[in-house]
Design an enzyme around this catalytic site. Structure first.
Site, PDB file in Angstrom:
ATOM      1  N   TRP A 256       1.256  -4.015  -9.352  1.00  0.00           N
ATOM      2  CA  TRP A 256       0.758  -2.801 -10.015  1.00  0.00           C
ATOM      3  C   TRP A 256       1.795  -2.151 -10.920  1.00  0.00           C
ATOM      4  CZ3 TRP A 256      -4.011  -3.653  -9.617  1.00  0.00           C
ATOM      5  CH2 TRP A 256      -4.615  -4.026  -8.421  1.00  0.00           C
TER       6      TRP A 256
ATOM      7  N   GLY B 260     -29.674   8.374 -19.343  1.00  0.00           N
ATOM      8  CA  GLY B 260     -29.590   6.928 -19.545  1.00  0.00           C
ATOM      9  C   GLY B 260     -28.566   6.529 -20.587  1.00  0.00           C
TER      10      GLY B 260
ATOM     11  N   HIS C 286     -25.727  13.117 -19.702  1.00  0.00           N
ATOM     12  CA  HIS C 286     -26.071  12.136 -20.741  1.00  0.00           C
ATOM     13  C   HIS C 286     -27.297  11.301 -20.375  1.00  0.00           C
ATOM     14  CE1 HIS C 286     -22.115  13.024 -22.462  1.00  0.00           C
ATOM     15  NE2 HIS C 286     -22.440  12.301 -23.517  1.00  0.00           N
TER      16      HIS C 286
ATOM     17  N   ARG D 227     -29.468  17.201 -27.179  1.00  0.00           N
ATOM     18  CA  ARG D 227     -30.599  16.515 -26.556  1.00  0.00           C
ATOM     19  C   ARG D 227     -31.693  17.512 -26.174  1.00  0.00           C
ATOM     20  NH1 ARG D 227     -33.643  11.943 -25.686  1.00  0.00           N
ATOM     21  NH2 ARG D 227     -34.099  11.600 -23.480  1.00  0.00           N
TER      22      ARG D 227
ATOM     23  N   ALA E 280      -5.775  10.285  -2.050  1.00  0.00           N
ATOM     24  CA  ALA E 280      -6.066  11.634  -1.554  1.00  0.00           C
ATOM     25  C   ALA E 280      -5.560  11.803  -0.127  1.00  0.00           C
ATOM     26  CB  ALA E 280      -7.569  11.897  -1.630  1.00  0.00           C
TER      27      ALA E 280
ATOM     28  N   GLY F 144       0.819  -1.200   0.000  1.00  0.00           N
ATOM     29  CA  GLY F 144       0.000   0.000   0.000  1.00  0.00           C
ATOM     30  C   GLY F 144       0.856   1.254   0.000  1.00  0.00           C
ATOM     31  N   SER F 145       0.527   2.185   0.887  1.00  0.00           N
ATOM     32  CA  SER F 145       1.260   3.453   0.951  1.00  0.00           C
ATOM     33  C   SER F 145       2.450   3.399   1.897  1.00  0.00           C
ATOM     34  CB  SER F 145       0.304   4.568   1.393  1.00  0.00           C
ATOM     35  OG  SER F 145      -0.769   4.705   0.487  1.00  0.00           O
TER      36      SER F 145
ATOM     37  N   THR G 148       2.523  -0.753 -14.291  1.00  0.00           N
ATOM     38  CA  THR G 148       2.020  -0.331 -15.593  1.00  0.00           C
ATOM     39  C   THR G 148       3.113  -0.605 -16.620  1.00  0.00           C
ATOM     40  OG1 THR G 148       0.665   1.397 -14.598  1.00  0.00           O
ATOM     41  CG2 THR G 148       1.150   1.606 -16.939  1.00  0.00           C
TER      42      THR G 148
ATOM     43  N   GLU H 222      -0.246   7.042  -7.867  1.00  0.00           N
ATOM     44  CA  GLU H 222       0.776   7.943  -7.318  1.00  0.00           C
ATOM     45  C   GLU H 222       0.371   8.512  -5.956  1.00  0.00           C
ATOM     46  OE1 GLU H 222       3.226   7.492  -8.872  1.00  0.00           O
ATOM     47  OE2 GLU H 222       2.921   7.499 -11.016  1.00  0.00           O
TER      48      GLU H 222
END
Length: 400
Positions: free
Chosen positions: A160, A355, A353, A283, A381, A135-136, A162, A378
């Site tokens: 994790w 539905g 938008h 719309r 919060a 985790g952190s 990338t 990264e």
């Protein structure tokens, strides 16, 4: 192009780069992004296009074949790419972080060996700090490197990554326990060259990339684990050549990475705003376009204000880093604000938008699944608030 998210004081070269990238995004990314994302297909042709544009070498110094551009230029490019498809920005982000770390902290031999090929996109980088139980709490790192003559033997499991499968260079943080007084001085970054692909690696015995992790969003780009079993790495592949500096090198990489995540949030939010304001003018309900309803105008006003605020905060953080000043406060603020605002702007566009936003035929459905990743990547919060709070107390500490 509307008036939102404009950046004052750019050079002609920067404006030309952004115009070129914007055209590339509009022509080569947006038309195919949703189809590729739904298939979870790696965007090979898009990546080749980015290589031709020189984007993999955008910030690498000219002496190594790159364009030598600033973090600000890079962040603005990422904003444009994320506006098209956030996953593509992830492909260049980890590459950028590793190139930044090598350029800032590597030995001359490491710079000469890696940077020219990274600038050309021949080598693409991945960044590996997290672990399944980490985790952190970076101090709890368990992947270990043990010195054995001129080599280190690495054992552990990373999480994790990338570009974990498609990359050919991975910067891996390990615990080396070589006498540091704190856990943070007992970590070392290793530069591991590997063959791209999944499964047991043919050129690095003991290294395995098990396969792609299935995700609700952020598809196309591969996110993986990395398993190391008695992997032998030469000591000269320690970043900077000296053990025990890995934590600080990684934090430098994360700091610029937070500006990148902020830029991604800005790009996704801007695209969501574009989709929302466009749909609102098409719309009709109760005899008029929904854009004429005050409730929708209020939403659009709030969305645009958040897009603008996040962009300006991101620009400030990038410029602070480019000036050579400490920017962890600004980077934390930018990442926190941009990711939170991105989530809110995307949700408002989704609501506009109605539905149809729930249908996979509409682009906003993809953005709705992509935005949550920015709340975590990264640093969450809560981590950003902790960094911001500590830095504010340093700046405003009262005497006595």
């Amino acid at each position: 192009m509307g008036r939102l998210a404009q950046t004052d004081g750019l050079t002609e070269i920067q404006r030309d780069i952004l115009a070129t990238v914007r055209e590339f995004v509009d022509k080569e990314i947006i038309p195919v992004a949703t189809e590729l994302e739904h298939k979870d297909e790696y965007p090979t042709e898009i990546v080749e296009g980015m290589k031709r544009l020189g984007l993999f070498g955008l910030t690498i110094p000219e002496e190594y074949g790159g364009l030598g551009e600033s973090l600000l230029t890079y962040a603005l490019v990422v904003e444009e790419i994320a506006r098209g498809w956030m996953s593509v920005s992830g492909i260049v982000n980890t590459h950028f972080i590793v190139a930044h770390m090598i350029n800032a902290h590597g030995t001359q031999e490491q710079k000469d060996h890696f940077l020219p090929r990274m600038a050309a996109g021949e080598i693409r980088g991945a960044f590996s700090m997290s672990e399944p139980g980490l985790g952190s709490d970076v101090a709890a790192i368990s992947t270990k490197g043990v010195k054995d003559g001129d080599f280190y033997v690495l054992n552990g499991q990373k999480m994790w990554l990338t570009n974990g499968g498609t990359s050919s260079l991975v910067a891996v943080l390990c615990r080396t326990d070589e006498g540091g007084s704190t856990p943070y001085k007992n970590m070392t970054t290793f530069l591991i060259e590997k063959t791209p692909g999944f499964g047991a690696n043919p050129t690095v015995p003991g290294l395995t990339v098990p396969g792609k992790i299935e995700k609700m969003g952020y598809k196309g780009v591969d996110t993986t684990e990395l398993v190391l079993q008695d992997v032998r790495i030469p000591a000269d592949r320690i970043l900077g050549g000296v053990p025990g500096r890995g934590f600080y090198q990684m934090m430098d990489g994360v700091e610029v990475g937070r500006v990148n995540v902020a830029a991604r949030g800005c790009g996704v939010a801007r695209r969501a705003f574009e989709l929302g304001i466009s749909y609102a003018q098409q719309r009709s309900t109760f005899g008029k376009k929904i854009a004429e309803h005050q409730a929708i105008q209020f939403k659009l006003a709030e969305m645009a204000t958040k897009v603008e605020a996040a962009h300006q905060m991101m620009v400030m953080a990038a410029r602070k880093k480019d000036s050579g000043e400490r920017n962890d406060l600004e980077a934390g603020m930018a990442k926190y604000l941009a990711s939170e605002y991105c989530k809110e702007v995307v949700e408002d566009a989704f609501r506009i938008h109605g539905g149809y936003g729930f249908s996979k035929e509409y682009e906003i459905e993809r953005l709705y699944r992509e935005a949550p990743m920015l709340l975590i990547g990264e640093g969450t919060a809560e981590i950003q608030k902790m960094i911001i709070g500590r830095r504010l107390l340093e700046e405003y500490r009262i005497a006595g």
